[in-house]
Design a protein around this motif. Structure first.
Motif, short mmCIF file in Angstrom:
data_model
loop_
_atom_site.label_atom_id
_atom_site.label_comp_id
_atom_site.label_asym_id
_atom_site.label_seq_id
_atom_site.Cartn_x
_atom_site.Cartn_y
_atom_site.Cartn_z
N GLY A 127 -10.24 5.01 -0.07
CA GLY A 127 -9.08 5.35 -0.90
C GLY A 127 -9.34 6.58 -1.77
N TYR B 196 -2.79 -1.38 -5.88
CA TYR B 196 -4.23 -1.47 -5.58
C TYR B 196 -4.97 -0.35 -6.30
CZ TYR B 196 -2.89 -4.55 -1.69
OH TYR B 196 -2.39 -5.56 -0.92
N ASN B 197 -6.28 -0.59 -6.48
CA ASN B 197 -7.10 0.40 -7.17
C ASN B 197 -8.04 1.09 -6.17
OD1 ASN B 197 -9.04 1.74 -8.62
ND2 ASN B 197 -9.40 0.07 -10.08
N PRO B 198 -7.87 2.42 -5.98
CA PRO B 198 -8.62 3.10 -4.92
C PRO B 198 -10.14 3.11 -5.14
CG PRO B 198 -7.47 4.71 -6.29
CD PRO B 198 -6.99 3.37 -6.73
N ILE C 154 -7.73 9.59 -0.24
CA ILE C 154 -6.26 9.61 -0.37
C ILE C 154 -5.88 9.93 -1.81
CG2 ILE C 154 -4.19 8.15 -0.19
CD1 ILE C 154 -5.57 6.90 2.30
N TYR D 141 -0.33 9.34 -4.16
CA TYR D 141 0.09 8.01 -3.72
C TYR D 141 -0.52 6.89 -4.58
CZ TYR D 141 1.66 10.16 0.73
OH TYR D 141 2.28 10.92 1.68
N MET E 131 0.87 -1.20 0.00
CA MET E 131 0.00 0.00 0.00
C MET E 131 0.90 1.24 0.00
SD MET E 131 -2.43 -1.39 3.03
CE MET E 131 -3.66 -0.13 2.91
N VAL E 132 0.92 1.97 -1.09
CA VAL E 132 1.89 3.07 -1.22
C VAL E 132 1.66 4.17 -0.17
CG1 VAL E 132 2.69 4.94 -2.74
CG2 VAL E 132 2.43 2.62 -3.63
N ILE F 115 -8.05 0.02 1.80
CA ILE F 115 -8.70 1.10 2.57
C ILE F 115 -10.14 1.29 2.11
CG2 ILE F 115 -8.60 3.59 3.02
CD1 ILE F 115 -5.54 3.23 3.09
N CYS G 235 -8.51 -1.60 -3.39
CA CYS G 235 -7.73 -0.90 -2.35
C CYS G 235 -8.21 -1.37 -0.98
CB CYS G 235 -7.96 0.60 -2.53
SG CYS G 235 -7.48 1.56 -1.09
FE1 SF4 Z 1 -3.40 3.70 -0.47
FE2 SF4 Z 1 -5.41 2.46 -1.68
FE3 SF4 Z 1 -4.26 4.54 -2.83
FE4 SF4 Z 1 -2.94 2.23 -2.65
S1 SF4 Z 1 -4.81 2.61 -3.78
S2 SF4 Z 1 -2.13 4.28 -2.21
S3 SF4 Z 1 -3.67 1.49 -0.68
S4 SF4 Z 1 -5.38 4.55 -0.94
#
Ligand code: SF4
Ligand code: FAD
Length: 520
Positions: A439, A454-456, A442, A448, A359-360, A467, A465
């Protein structure tokens, strides 16, 4: 033979010549002109209460050793225990040895930043029949009895109303009629921008300080004694003296404050500090007084060097949040430390100590935390804090992590932020809703997600994602409560629009993630 029986204990986060316990010593000491006996204790026990970041230990030790010199120059006689002289039995035990050896009858102490320390010192003094005199900490702008009185009149504790009273009391950013400058108390709405798509551009460097001989020696000791502790010291450039802290403040106000307000919430890959002040550790060690910080910022606005939104946004953090958080800590201890509103029990994933996760957002936030002992507010609240709540982590483990890894961590400020703000562990004692986000938040506030596997926007499945998945799962689990709260009703409404089969997939994916937290 010395007739000294009064002693002032100066803790590692009370490094201020105005410290009331020091001041009191001058009055009680005989002869009255003498500066008296002060004790400062480096403690192996304190360094290991939690698995402390090396930079947190080094900062405290270096600042204490520098302050020891300041005290000597000011004429105080100081009993200074180094780490090498410390026992493993903890600060209170070490203190008791000195009290007995010097036949102390009265111990003067300014209220510590940690409830546990207060209890331990009280217990030792009781045991040794020493009179303990505890002083209100003059470093804070709202004395605890005042906060308690203010809180007693309120049904709900909200920072905003407290902040307005503090603005009036200290006459900060008020016009001649006593009204807020610019007509508004709060410019928060102007303080929530993400960076432009092209990135944050050039941000002036914070003022850093090369480690001097004293700090280098501390590094050697920390590396030798706490070799297996997290973090490293190669990037350590924090202010360790009052003069350095004043310099850092001046540079912040001149170069970074102008954009602070606008980008307060923004995050970007490999931009660990953005426009933030990096003054929390200096404030918390008492190298800077909050009022001098506030007055200098207000002055910069008056001179036209910064916008009202930036000045107000910054002053709100210090005069509002910082004072409010401290008031709530003493109001709610010790039950705040045990609070677990959602009864979350999961263990902290191992990568909180290594940053080795796919998770970046977490990799970036934890990575810079391990490197510098620093992450800014939104990273602490909406990246690691949000994840910890959604992943159902045990609040006490999360709080220990936050206390260990940040150079500015002292329990009075760390615990209410973790248990109250980030985890809602105290059931919304001073927040109107749990701070949760998917996500998508974020993605909006950072870049990020661009580099993440992962796909937010995906809510279920292998590449979803975590999150986002856990956000929807949290809403599902607490649907009724979220629907009943006007601040979260819209979230519950959005959940109700998700078809039953997709909800089922979200639940399945979430449960898989929760059982596999160490491998995200
Ligand atoms: Fe974080 Fe999800 Fe974005 Fe990856 S996709 S950077 S885990 S919020
Ligand atoms: P800036 O963003 O530039 O803000 C300026 C100043 O405002 C800070 O130096 C700080 O003194 C004050 N401030 C801002 N927000 C808060 C707040 N919520 N509570 C108290 N003071 C605030 N702060 C600590 O000092 N020690 C901690 O251990 C700590 N733990 C935190 C844990 C969590 C989960 C969260 C959400 C926040 C925490 N904070 C803590 C508050 C805040 O994140 C830090 O004060 C801030 O990131 C420090 O960086 P800065 O000096 O660059 O602050």
């Amino acid at each position: 033979m010395s007739s000294t029986t009064h002693m002032a204990l100066v803790l590692g986060d009370q490094l201020d010549l105005e410290n009331p316990a020091l001041q009191a010593l001058r009055v009680f000491e005989t002869p009255p002109s003498s500066a008296g006996l002060v004790i400062m204790l480096e403690s192996l026990g304190e360094a290991q209460v939690v698995w402390n970041h090396k930079a947190r230990i080094a900062l405290f030790l270096s600042a204490m050793r520098h302050f020891h010199l300041t005290l000597q120059q000011a004429g105080y006689a100081v009993l200074y225990q180094t780490l090498a002289q410390s026992t493993h039995h903890g600060l209170a035990h070490d203190l008791s040895q000195y009290i007995q050896a010097h036949k102390i009858s009265h111990l003067h102490l300014t209220c510590p930043g940690d409830y546990r320390i207060l209890l331990e010192v009280q217990a030792i003094c009781k045991q040794l029949a020493v009179t303990l005199i505890v002083y209100e900490d003059s470093h804070f702008l709202c004395a605890q009895p005042d906060f308690t009185r203010w809180a007693a009149k309120k049904n709900t504790l909200r920072m905003e109303f407290f902040y307005r009273e503090m603005r009036k009391r200290y006459r900060v950013l008020l016009d001649e009629k006593g009204q807020p400058e610019g007509g508004q108390w709060n410019y928060d709405a102007e303080n929530r921008q993400g960076f432009p798509k092209a990135g944050p551009g050039l941000i002036p460097e914070p003022q850093w300080f090369s480690p001097d001989m004293i700090t280098q020696k501390v590094f050697d000791e920390v590396n030798a004694r706490f070799a297996n502790h997290p973090g490293d010291l190669t990037a350590f450039r924090w202010p360790v003296t009052r003069n350095q802290a004043l310099e850092a403040l001046a540079i912040f106000i001149k170069h970074r404050l102008p954009q602070f307000g606008l980008y307060q919430d923004a995050m970007w890959t490999d931009i660990p500090f953005a426009w933030h002040a990096l003054l929390s550790s200096s404030l918390n060690l008492h190298l800077l007084h909050p009022l001098e910080v506030i007055q200098q910022v207000e002055q910069a606005w008056k001179k036209g060097d910064v916008s009202l939104a930036s000045a107000e946004g910054f002053i709100r953090q210090i005069l509002g949040w910082r004072e409010f958080i401290r008031g709530v800590y003493w109001l709610d201890m010790p039950k705040m430390a045990k609070a677990n509103y959602y009864n979350h029990q999961r263990a902290l994933p191992v990568w909180f100590w290594t940053a080795k996760t796919k998770m970046v957002c977490m990799q970036q936030t934890i990575g810079q935390t391990l490197r510098y002992g620093y992450a800014h507010h939104i990273q602490r609240l909406m990246v690691t804090g949000n994840f910890a709540l959604l992943a159902e982590l045990l609040p006490q483990q999360v709080a220990s992590w936050y206390l260990a890894v940040y150079v500015d961590a002292v329990e009075w400020v760390e615990l209410p932020n973790v248990a109250g703000m980030a985890l809602f562990a105290n059931g919304g004692r001073f927040t109107s809703k749990p701070y949760i986000a998917s996500g998508a938040y974020i993605k909006r506030m950072s870049n990020y997600c661009q580099g993440c596997s992962y796909n937010p926007t995906q809510r279920s499945g292998k590449t979803a994602c975590p999150i986002t998945v856990l956000y929807w799962y949290f809403l599902h689990r607490h649907e009724l409560a979220m629907a009943a709260n006007p601040r979260t009703a819209l979230m519950a409404k959005n959940l109700s629009r998700i078809p039953a089969d997709e909800r089922f997939s979200i639940m399945e994916t979430a449960q898989g993630l929760l059982e596999n937290l160490d491998h995200l």
